[in-house]
Scaffold this active site. Sequence first.
Site, PDB file in Angstrom:
ATOM      1  N   GLY A 148     -21.976  18.033 -10.947  1.00 10.85           N
ATOM      2  CA  GLY A 148     -22.300  16.614 -10.977  1.00 10.85           C
ATOM      3  C   GLY A 148     -23.269  16.261  -9.862  1.00 10.85           C
TER       4      GLY A 148
ATOM      5  N   LYS B 153     -19.733   9.523   5.254  1.00 16.19           N
ATOM      6  CA  LYS B 153     -20.908   9.217   6.079  1.00 16.19           C
ATOM      7  C   LYS B 153     -20.803   9.877   7.454  1.00 16.19           C
ATOM      8  CE  LYS B 153     -21.824   7.820   2.697  1.00 16.19           C
ATOM      9  NZ  LYS B 153     -21.125   7.545   1.423  1.00 16.19           N
TER      10      LYS B 153
ATOM     11  N   GLU C   4     -25.772  20.045 -13.142  1.00 19.51           N
ATOM     12  CA  GLU C   4     -25.809  18.660 -13.633  1.00 19.51           C
ATOM     13  C   GLU C   4     -26.055  18.670 -15.146  1.00 19.51           C
ATOM     14  OE1 GLU C   4     -25.458  15.316 -12.688  1.00 19.51           O
ATOM     15  OE2 GLU C   4     -26.089  14.958 -14.755  1.00 19.51           O
TER      16      GLU C   4
ATOM     17  N   GLU D 296       0.855  -1.190   0.000  1.00 21.67           N
ATOM     18  CA  GLU D 296       0.000   0.000   0.000  1.00 21.67           C
ATOM     19  C   GLU D 296       0.889   1.237   0.000  1.00 21.67           C
ATOM     20  OE1 GLU D 296      -3.386   0.984  -0.277  1.00 21.67           O
ATOM     21  OE2 GLU D 296      -2.303   2.887  -0.266  1.00 21.67           O
TER      22      GLU D 296
ATOM     23  N   ALA E  19       4.029   0.414  -5.401  1.00 20.86           N
ATOM     24  CA  ALA E  19       4.481  -0.733  -6.192  1.00 20.86           C
ATOM     25  C   ALA E  19       4.639  -0.338  -7.653  1.00 20.86           C
ATOM     26  CB  ALA E  19       3.455  -1.857  -6.082  1.00 20.86           C
TER      27      ALA E  19
ATOM     28  N   HIS F 162     -43.781  -4.671  13.907  1.00 24.68           N
ATOM     29  CA  HIS F 162     -44.541  -3.424  13.884  1.00 24.68           C
ATOM     30  C   HIS F 162     -44.129  -2.561  15.062  1.00 24.68           C
ATOM     31  CE1 HIS F 162     -47.871  -0.693  13.268  1.00 24.68           C
ATOM     32  NE2 HIS F 162     -48.139  -0.771  14.564  1.00 24.68           N
TER      33      HIS F 162
ATOM     34  N   THR G   3      -9.420   4.259  -0.560  1.00 22.66           N
ATOM     35  CA  THR G   3     -10.339   5.381  -0.758  1.00 22.66           C
ATOM     36  C   THR G   3     -11.483   5.301   0.235  1.00 22.66           C
ATOM     37  OG1 THR G   3      -9.821   5.356  -3.116  1.00 22.66           O
ATOM     38  CG2 THR G   3     -11.856   6.484  -2.465  1.00 22.66           C
TER      39      THR G   3
HETATM   40  P1  FAD Z   1      -9.487   1.772  -3.232  1.00 28.07           P
HETATM   41  O1  FAD Z   1     -10.294   1.872  -2.017  1.00 28.07           O
HETATM   42  O2  FAD Z   1      -9.371   2.990  -4.090  1.00 28.07           O
HETATM   43  O3  FAD Z   1      -8.035   1.334  -2.772  1.00 28.07           O
HETATM   44  C1  FAD Z   1      -6.964   1.252  -3.651  1.00 28.07           C
HETATM   45  C2  FAD Z   1      -5.684   1.398  -2.863  1.00 28.07           C
HETATM   46  O4  FAD Z   1      -4.603   1.060  -3.710  1.00 28.07           O
HETATM   47  C3  FAD Z   1      -5.421   2.823  -2.392  1.00 28.07           C
HETATM   48  O5  FAD Z   1      -5.213   2.816  -0.998  1.00 28.07           O
HETATM   49  C4  FAD Z   1      -4.164   3.247  -3.135  1.00 28.07           C
HETATM   50  O6  FAD Z   1      -3.300   4.073  -2.368  1.00 28.07           O
HETATM   51  C5  FAD Z   1      -3.515   1.895  -3.412  1.00 28.07           C
HETATM   52  N1  FAD Z   1      -2.631   1.890  -4.581  1.00 28.07           N
HETATM   53  C6  FAD Z   1      -2.948   2.246  -5.858  1.00 28.07           C
HETATM   54  N2  FAD Z   1      -1.894   2.069  -6.657  1.00 28.07           N
HETATM   55  C7  FAD Z   1      -0.894   1.581  -5.885  1.00 28.07           C
HETATM   56  C8  FAD Z   1       0.459   1.202  -6.137  1.00 28.07           C
HETATM   57  N3  FAD Z   1       0.991   1.268  -7.361  1.00 28.07           N
HETATM   58  N4  FAD Z   1       1.202   0.760  -5.104  1.00 28.07           N
HETATM   59  C9  FAD Z   1       0.693   0.686  -3.849  1.00 28.07           C
HETATM   60  N5  FAD Z   1      -0.566   1.023  -3.560  1.00 28.07           N
HETATM   61  C10 FAD Z   1      -1.349   1.455  -4.560  1.00 28.07           C
HETATM   62  N6  FAD Z   1     -18.700   2.995  -2.008  1.00 28.07           N
HETATM   63  C11 FAD Z   1     -19.679   2.383  -1.305  1.00 28.07           C
HETATM   64  O7  FAD Z   1     -19.915   1.184  -1.494  1.00 28.07           O
HETATM   65  N7  FAD Z   1     -20.418   3.072  -0.389  1.00 28.07           N
HETATM   66  C12 FAD Z   1     -20.218   4.379  -0.142  1.00 28.07           C
HETATM   67  O8  FAD Z   1     -20.910   4.968   0.699  1.00 28.07           O
HETATM   68  C13 FAD Z   1     -19.193   5.049  -0.863  1.00 28.07           C
HETATM   69  N8  FAD Z   1     -18.953   6.359  -0.644  1.00 28.07           N
HETATM   70  C14 FAD Z   1     -17.928   6.966  -1.318  1.00 28.07           C
HETATM   71  C15 FAD Z   1     -17.699   8.314  -1.082  1.00 28.07           C
HETATM   72  C16 FAD Z   1     -16.687   8.964  -1.750  1.00 28.07           C
HETATM   73  C17 FAD Z   1     -16.424  10.423  -1.467  1.00 28.07           C
HETATM   74  C18 FAD Z   1     -15.866   8.250  -2.669  1.00 28.07           C
HETATM   75  C19 FAD Z   1     -14.727   8.935  -3.384  1.00 28.07           C
HETATM   76  C20 FAD Z   1     -16.104   6.911  -2.928  1.00 28.07           C
HETATM   77  C21 FAD Z   1     -17.141   6.257  -2.258  1.00 28.07           C
HETATM   78  N9  FAD Z   1     -17.428   4.915  -2.492  1.00 28.07           N
HETATM   79  C22 FAD Z   1     -18.440   4.302  -1.804  1.00 28.07           C
HETATM   80  C23 FAD Z   1     -16.653   4.115  -3.450  1.00 28.07           C
HETATM   81  C24 FAD Z   1     -15.604   3.256  -2.707  1.00 28.07           C
HETATM   82  O9  FAD Z   1     -14.757   4.101  -1.965  1.00 28.07           O
HETATM   83  C25 FAD Z   1     -14.800   2.436  -3.706  1.00 28.07           C
HETATM   84  O10 FAD Z   1     -15.672   1.679  -4.519  1.00 28.07           O
HETATM   85  C26 FAD Z   1     -13.848   1.489  -2.983  1.00 28.07           C
HETATM   86  O11 FAD Z   1     -12.946   2.193  -2.162  1.00 28.07           O
HETATM   87  C27 FAD Z   1     -13.068   0.653  -3.987  1.00 28.07           C
HETATM   88  O12 FAD Z   1     -12.192  -0.198  -3.316  1.00 28.07           O
HETATM   89  P2  FAD Z   1     -10.849  -0.699  -4.012  1.00 28.07           P
HETATM   90  O13 FAD Z   1     -10.215  -1.620  -3.029  1.00 28.07           O
HETATM   91  O14 FAD Z   1     -11.140  -1.189  -5.366  1.00 28.07           O
HETATM   92  O15 FAD Z   1      -9.947   0.616  -4.196  1.00 28.07           O
HETATM   93  P1  NAD Z   2     -21.511   9.623 -10.524  1.00 30.10           P
HETATM   94  O1  NAD Z   2     -21.292   8.841 -11.753  1.00 30.10           O
HETATM   95  O2  NAD Z   2     -22.374   9.061  -9.451  1.00 30.10           O
HETATM   96  O3  NAD Z   2     -22.127  11.048 -10.890  1.00 30.10           O
HETATM   97  C1  NAD Z   2     -21.515  11.918 -11.771  1.00 30.10           C
HETATM   98  C2  NAD Z   2     -22.557  12.931 -12.245  1.00 30.10           C
HETATM   99  O4  NAD Z   2     -21.893  13.977 -12.931  1.00 30.10           O
HETATM  100  C3  NAD Z   2     -23.577  12.336 -13.201  1.00 30.10           C
HETATM  101  O5  NAD Z   2     -24.854  12.700 -12.761  1.00 30.10           O
HETATM  102  C4  NAD Z   2     -23.216  12.973 -14.552  1.00 30.10           C
HETATM  103  O6  NAD Z   2     -24.353  13.155 -15.375  1.00 30.10           O
HETATM  104  C5  NAD Z   2     -22.641  14.311 -14.106  1.00 30.10           C
HETATM  105  N1  NAD Z   2     -21.687  14.947 -15.042  1.00 30.10           N
HETATM  106  C6  NAD Z   2     -20.728  14.340 -15.785  1.00 30.10           C
HETATM  107  N2  NAD Z   2     -20.017  15.273 -16.483  1.00 30.10           N
HETATM  108  C7  NAD Z   2     -20.555  16.490 -16.157  1.00 30.10           C
HETATM  109  C8  NAD Z   2     -20.251  17.835 -16.529  1.00 30.10           C
HETATM  110  N3  NAD Z   2     -19.252  18.126 -17.347  1.00 30.10           N
HETATM  111  N4  NAD Z   2     -21.005  18.829 -15.998  1.00 30.10           N
HETATM  112  C9  NAD Z   2     -22.021  18.551 -15.127  1.00 30.10           C
HETATM  113  N5  NAD Z   2     -22.349  17.292 -14.749  1.00 30.10           N
HETATM  114  C10 NAD Z   2     -21.616  16.277 -15.246  1.00 30.10           C
HETATM  115  O7  NAD Z   2     -20.039   9.963  -9.966  1.00 30.10           O
HETATM  116  P2  NAD Z   2     -19.535  10.526  -8.577  1.00 30.10           P
HETATM  117  O8  NAD Z   2     -20.636  11.181  -7.832  1.00 30.10           O
HETATM  118  O9  NAD Z   2     -18.303  11.300  -8.895  1.00 30.10           O
HETATM  119  O10 NAD Z   2     -19.115   9.205  -7.819  1.00 30.10           O
HETATM  120  C11 NAD Z   2     -18.131   8.324  -8.375  1.00 30.10           C
HETATM  121  C12 NAD Z   2     -18.383   6.919  -7.940  1.00 30.10           C
HETATM  122  O11 NAD Z   2     -18.072   6.786  -6.558  1.00 30.10           O
HETATM  123  C13 NAD Z   2     -19.833   6.496  -8.055  1.00 30.10           C
HETATM  124  O12 NAD Z   2     -20.133   6.029  -9.338  1.00 30.10           O
HETATM  125  C14 NAD Z   2     -19.917   5.407  -7.052  1.00 30.10           C
HETATM  126  O13 NAD Z   2     -19.505   4.217  -7.663  1.00 30.10           O
HETATM  127  C15 NAD Z   2     -18.923   5.815  -5.981  1.00 30.10           C
HETATM  128  N6  NAD Z   2     -19.638   6.391  -4.801  1.00 30.10           N
HETATM  129  C16 NAD Z   2     -20.563   5.650  -4.168  1.00 30.10           C
HETATM  130  C17 NAD Z   2     -21.235   6.170  -3.082  1.00 30.10           C
HETATM  131  C18 NAD Z   2     -22.245   5.315  -2.383  1.00 30.10           C
HETATM  132  O14 NAD Z   2     -22.275   4.120  -2.636  1.00 30.10           O
HETATM  133  N7  NAD Z   2     -23.073   5.884  -1.513  1.00 30.10           N
HETATM  134  C19 NAD Z   2     -20.996   7.454  -2.664  1.00 30.10           C
HETATM  135  C20 NAD Z   2     -20.058   8.210  -3.340  1.00 30.10           C
HETATM  136  C21 NAD Z   2     -19.378   7.660  -4.414  1.00 30.10           C
END
Ligand code: FAD
Ligand code: NAD
Length: 465
Positions: free
Chosen positions: A183, A52, A206, A35, A118, A444, A42
């Site tokens: 967005g 959250k 949007e 890592e 990595a 209920h 993320t």
């Molecule tokens: P990641 O969590 O992105 O982890 C990848 C890791 O790999 C990172 O720590 C990075 O540093 C490491 N890495 C990358 N390249 C290298 C390298 N070359 N060498 C060493 N380490 C490396 N999903 C939900 O299901 N529910 C939610 O409520 C939700 N909310 C979100 C809110 C936000 C603001 C964001 C941005 C995302 C949210 N997501 C949510 C999406 C969720 O975070 C991702 O789907 C999830 O983290 C993906 O897991 P992953 O293990 O694939 O990658």
């Molecule tokens: P998203 O795909 O959910 O939404 C992006 C939005 O931006 C869309 O509505 C799209 O129409 C709009 N858009 C695209 N280009 C635009 C432009 N030029 N101008 C204005 N609007 C534009 O993407 P996100 O909100 O960035 O989230 C990324 C990913 O992270 C999600 O797809 C999801 O997989 C993950 N995520 C999940 C959760 C959860 O599970 N609760 C929360 C946050 C993020």
Amino acid sequence: MKTIEKKLLVIGGGPGGYVAAIRAGQLGIPTVLVEGDRLGGTCLNIGCIPSKALIHVAGEFEKATYFSGDHPLGIRVQSPSLDLARAQKWKDGVVGKLTGGVGALLRKAGVRVVQGWAQVVDGKTVEVATREGEPVRITCEHLLLATGSVPVELPNLPLGGPVVSSTGALDFTEVPKHLVVVGAGYIGLELGIAWRKLGADVAVVEAAGHVLPAYDEELTKPVAASLRKLGITLHVNCKAEGLTDTGDGLRVRSAQADEYVLPADKVLVAVGRVPRTAGFGLESLQLDMAGRAVRIDDQCRTSMRNVWAIGDVAGEPMLAHRAMAQGEMVAEIIAGERRRFAPQAIPAVCFTDPELVVAGFTPEEAQQKGIEVKVASFPFAANGRALSMEAGEGFVRVVARQDNHQILGWQAVGQGVSELAAVFCHSIEMGARLEDVAGIIHAHPTLGEAVLESALKALGHALHI
Ligand code: FAD
Ligand code: NAD
């Protein structure tokens, strides 16, 4: 150069990578996880968990503000105020607890963790520039890519200064006066609503015709209504053109080609995320790609033998629980188990106000697949629990096969519906029919009774509507 040799090498310590490594460790597979940043990826550090936590702070503050006026519940609060620095510290504490827990779980499973970035040398070798200075060469039999994703950047709105991604928007040290969110997807709405509740003036731009365009309008209508009620201004069918010359406004172009300026001391760009496939030598493996994601099969195998990919790097849906489920499966396959990734439903929850949850097929998706379905909705307006907690608008909707009543999908929008995701998935994965759900006693008064009532309604005999 120091060398390490393990059967399994995982790149990335997010929910995909750390779960794969823990399960592999449990199964006795010698495993190393690399890592570059912080364990938890993320999701734990800059995604699911801090967002959250911030949403929770915002909800509680809004409640306090709400009670400072005249309120039918008879509760009276004297002018509440917000100590944002303290709130951020609490949020960071939640993150710290969970990421610390991941480190402990990895140790317990006997996984070796190497901190550093990595660089892929070939399908069985990576080099890591460790934080301690001395590089390490790691060789393995199985290489698992779990490198996650990064935010999409707009060429006309590069990140920097007032323009931030979700990472910046989770860490504001002051409540922005004018926040413009570009967005109206998951991130834009979750964080836009949170900052509005914390006191910012929020506008959302949007490109599509309605908010959360991935979902149908019936489902997103209560969210759009709530945005309006919260005082968030919506600019749909609009695109962000760039900052004004003075840097304190966002130029927006509407579908009618009018250009206007929205005041902005912060701009959150939330227009999607893309798999992280560049910058660490992955290209040298020449893996087959599916668009910008690494192409995988139903066992998360890539086009190169013993190279696997899970989570966001393998494309949509980019959700933590999907990454975790894939990680667990890959570890079990490497240990010799017969597994396939073939879920009937990967639930998606939007932690907006109200919350929105989708599992399995929507009516539209069933129709596109040529399946004849029965669809029924039950409103929370007729649910005692929802009324007794002032839950406002919302409903549960069920989608079932017309012929044998097998449940194919559930959708819900309303306060607290995220917790219904589990029952939705249970009934879909277990092949339940409407009659099965209709025959179960639901406690209920709970929101779950709306699940029961929508099944009854689809069968033509709802009791409370
Ligand atoms: P990641 O969590 O992105 O982890 C990848 C890791 O790999 C990172 O720590 C990075 O540093 C490491 N890495 C990358 N390249 C290298 C390298 N070359 N060498 C060493 N380490 C490396 N999903 C939900 O299901 N529910 C939610 O409520 C939700 N909310 C979100 C809110 C936000 C603001 C964001 C941005 C995302 C949210 N997501 C949510 C999406 C969720 O975070 C991702 O789907 C999830 O983290 C993906 O897991 P992953 O293990 O694939 O990658
Ligand atoms: P998203 O795909 O959910 O939404 C992006 C939005 O931006 C869309 O509505 C799209 O129409 C709009 N858009 C695209 N280009 C635009 C432009 N030029 N101008 C204005 N609007 C534009 O993407 P996100 O909100 O960035 O989230 C990324 C990913 O992270 C999600 O797809 C999801 O997989 C993950 N995520 C999940 C959760 C959860 O599970 N609760 C929360 C946050 C993020």
